[in-house]
Design an enzyme around this catalytic site. Structure first.
Site, PDB file in Angstrom:
ATOM      1  N   MET A  95       4.849   7.231   5.476  1.00 24.74           N
ATOM      2  CA  MET A  95       4.509   8.657   5.401  1.00 24.74           C
ATOM      3  C   MET A  95       5.705   9.521   5.004  1.00 24.74           C
ATOM      4  SD  MET A  95       1.391   8.380   5.978  1.00 24.74           S
ATOM      5  CE  MET A  95       0.751  10.013   6.284  1.00 24.74           C
ATOM      6  N   ARG A  96       6.437   9.100   3.993  1.00 23.73           N
ATOM      7  CA  ARG A  96       7.560   9.889   3.500  1.00 23.73           C
ATOM      8  C   ARG A  96       7.455   9.990   1.988  1.00 23.73           C
ATOM      9  NH1 ARG A  96      10.083  12.783   6.641  1.00 23.73           N
ATOM     10  NH2 ARG A  96      11.947  12.689   5.357  1.00 23.73           N
ATOM     11  N   ASN A 112       2.651   1.364  -4.029  1.00 16.76           N
ATOM     12  CA  ASN A 112       1.996   2.018  -2.895  1.00 16.76           C
ATOM     13  C   ASN A 112       0.509   1.680  -2.907  1.00 16.76           C
ATOM     14  OD1 ASN A 112       1.722   3.887  -0.682  1.00 16.76           O
ATOM     15  ND2 ASN A 112       0.873   5.373  -2.115  1.00 16.76           N
ATOM     16  N   HIS A 114      -3.207   3.404  -1.758  1.00 17.90           N
ATOM     17  CA  HIS A 114      -3.781   4.694  -1.395  1.00 17.90           C
ATOM     18  C   HIS A 114      -5.294   4.523  -1.170  1.00 17.90           C
ATOM     19  CE1 HIS A 114      -4.153   9.042  -1.301  1.00 17.90           C
ATOM     20  NE2 HIS A 114      -5.225   8.908  -2.072  1.00 17.90           N
ATOM     21  N   GLY A 148       5.424  11.959  -8.681  1.00 19.95           N
ATOM     22  CA  GLY A 148       4.342  12.805  -8.179  1.00 19.95           C
ATOM     23  C   GLY A 148       3.778  12.228  -6.889  1.00 19.95           C
TER      24      GLY A 148
HETATM   25  C1  GRF Z   1      -3.849   2.830   4.488  1.00 17.45           C
HETATM   26  O1  GRF Z   1      -5.114   3.433   4.452  1.00 17.45           O
HETATM   27  C2  GRF Z   1      -3.135   3.050   3.183  1.00 17.45           C
HETATM   28  O2  GRF Z   1      -3.992   3.117   2.097  1.00 17.45           O
HETATM   29  C3  GRF Z   1      -2.476   4.391   3.400  1.00 17.45           C
HETATM   30  O3  GRF Z   1      -2.072   4.369   4.740  1.00 17.45           O
HETATM   31  C4  GRF Z   1      -2.924   3.498   5.479  1.00 17.45           C
HETATM   32  C5  GRF Z   1      -2.044   2.510   6.180  1.00 17.45           C
HETATM   33  O4  GRF Z   1      -2.772   1.717   7.065  1.00 17.45           O
HETATM   34  N1  GRF Z   1      -1.392   4.582   2.469  1.00 17.45           N
HETATM   35  P1  GRF Z   1      -2.072   0.517   7.806  1.00 17.45           P
HETATM   36  O5  GRF Z   1      -0.882   1.086   8.563  1.00 17.45           O
HETATM   37  O6  GRF Z   1      -1.649  -0.484   6.787  1.00 17.45           O
HETATM   38  O7  GRF Z   1      -3.101  -0.022   8.735  1.00 17.45           O
END
Ligand code: GRF
Length: 223
Positions: A95-96, A112, A114, A148
């Protein structure tokens, strides 16, 4: 013939770590030619750190609150990754926002996952946004990280249906189950040197598997 070295990964995670777990499981089952050299979290309470410890992996908490700027924090992460000769940085619920400094240190080597079908619904709370919007399908996307937010070139996507009576957790769970399949798959393609990037286009060389609506490979559900 000499055996190829495994791709050296670092997984960066802030949360529960179910994606990390699926990568750990695929590595240990031998379906992923990669080695998780370290798991880094910015969050001391991340479930991902517990999962990594349980799997006997090297863990590191680099708490962003202890740094005066994003660049200082990223510099510390970059030095750690470089020291460990990391070849691919795998963001799994990290989350950064990644600074330009970080991107330049690992050009096209940061990926990443998403939980939406990008470019629809970038950012946060995207399952809720898809439901609210009335979308009939959603899914997940593995992409390269650029400067982005969730805008980098797309490697693979999986589609899931949205049902009329879905709650956010229903949709999130359905999407997560697909994340656990496509993320290891994308990493394996990279490990095999089959990912070719030209501008925004990502081509998977000699792939027998589609890069959308992927229904294999088999992997157990991660709780
Ligand atoms: C997942 O939904 C991923 O797509 C998003 O953050 C969530 C991470 O879930 N970026 P976890 O910590 O792997 O269970």
């Amino acid at each position: 013939m000499a055996k190829k070295n495994k791709l050296r990964l670092a997984v960066l995670a802030s949360g529960g770590g179910t994606n990390l777990q699926s990568i750990i499981d695929h590595c240990s089952q031998g379906s992923l030619d990669a080695e998780i050299c370290m798991v880094i979290s910015n969050n001391p309470g991340a479930g991902a750190l517990e999962r990594a410890t349980r799997a006997g992996l090297k863990t590191l908490c680099i708490n962003h609150r202890k740094f005066s700027s994003r660049e200082d924090f990223d510099q510390k992460v970059i030095m750690t990754l470089k020291d460990a000769e990391i070849e691919l940085v795998v963001l799994a619920g990290f989350m950064r926002i990644i600074s330009t400094l970080f991107l330049q240190a690992f050009p096209q080597k940061i990926i990443n996952i998403h939980p939406s079908l990008l470019p629809a619904f970038p950012g946060l709370h995207v399952q809720q946004k898809a439901l609210y919007y009335g979308a009939k399908v959603s899914g997940c996307t593995v992409h390269l990280v650029d400067d982005g937010v969730d805008t980098g070139p797309i490697i693979v996507q999986a589609v899931v249906p949205i049902h009329p009576d879905d709650a956010e957790e229903d949709l999130a769970g359905r999407i997560l189950a697909q994340e656990h399949k496509i993320y290891p798959q994308a990493i394996q393609w990279i490990a095999e040197g089959r990912v070719e990037i030209v501008g925004r286009q990502v081509k998977i060389i000699d792939s027998s598997l589609p890069t959308t609506a992927l229904s294999s490979p088999s992997c157990p559900d991660i709780k």
